[in-house]
Design a protein around this motif. Sequence first.
Motif, PDB file in Angstrom:
ATOM      1  N   SER A   2       0.842  -1.190   0.000  1.00  0.00           N
ATOM      2  CA  SER A   2       0.000   0.000   0.000  1.00  0.00           C
ATOM      3  C   SER A   2       0.878   1.241   0.000  1.00  0.00           C
ATOM      4  N   THR A 108      -9.400  -8.554  10.661  1.00  0.00           N
ATOM      5  CA  THR A 108      -8.835  -8.995   9.381  1.00  0.00           C
ATOM      6  C   THR A 108      -7.772  -7.998   8.941  1.00  0.00           C
ATOM      7  N   GLU A 109      -6.961  -8.417   8.008  1.00  0.00           N
ATOM      8  CA  GLU A 109      -5.948  -7.518   7.448  1.00  0.00           C
ATOM      9  C   GLU A 109      -6.625  -6.290   6.840  1.00  0.00           C
ATOM     10  N   ASP A 110      -7.754  -6.495   6.156  1.00  0.00           N
ATOM     11  CA  ASP A 110      -8.473  -5.366   5.551  1.00  0.00           C
ATOM     12  C   ASP A 110      -8.958  -4.379   6.606  1.00  0.00           C
ATOM     13  N   LYS A 113      -5.956  -2.356   7.794  1.00  0.00           N
ATOM     14  CA  LYS A 113      -5.573  -1.441   6.726  1.00  0.00           C
ATOM     15  C   LYS A 113      -6.539  -0.257   6.643  1.00  0.00           C
ATOM     16  N   ALA A 114      -7.842  -0.537   6.641  1.00  0.00           N
ATOM     17  CA  ALA A 114      -8.842   0.532   6.534  1.00  0.00           C
ATOM     18  C   ALA A 114      -8.758   1.484   7.720  1.00  0.00           C
ATOM     19  N   ARG A 124      -7.324   5.676   0.145  1.00  0.00           N
ATOM     20  CA  ARG A 124      -7.220   4.280  -0.299  1.00  0.00           C
ATOM     21  C   ARG A 124      -7.062   4.218  -1.803  1.00  0.00           C
TER      22      ARG A 124
END
Length: 125
Positions: A2, A108-110, A113-114, A124
């Motif tokens: 990212s 979760t990884e998401d 990240k978010a 994003r």
Amino acid sequence: MSEGLTGRRILVVEDESLVAMLLETILEDMGAVPVGAVATVDEALEVVADDPLLDGALLDVNVAGREVFPVAEALKSKGIPFVFSTGYGEGGLPDHWRGQATIQKPFTEDAVKAALFKALGVARV
């Protein structure tokens, strides 16, 4: 990777070693540089005081039986964005901290990240 987190130094305050390792891996996968993991509130306060290059932090709300809020206050006073991590979600936070970026365990990884993108003001991609 990212782009928005590449090279960003993110403090990890987490007393559960497996969760800490997971967070470090997630951060590395996003191109960020994990600082820590730090497993006590006192050690986290030292890092915040001594490391002028922190870009953000992931804070477990309950660290070795102590609440992490003194670390959150220290980060806030320095203008360093952070994300709370808790098994209770935002509803488990004191009123004073509601509205702060929060991820609920298990995450979760998401979700990580978010929350980091939001806290750090990164768009994003």
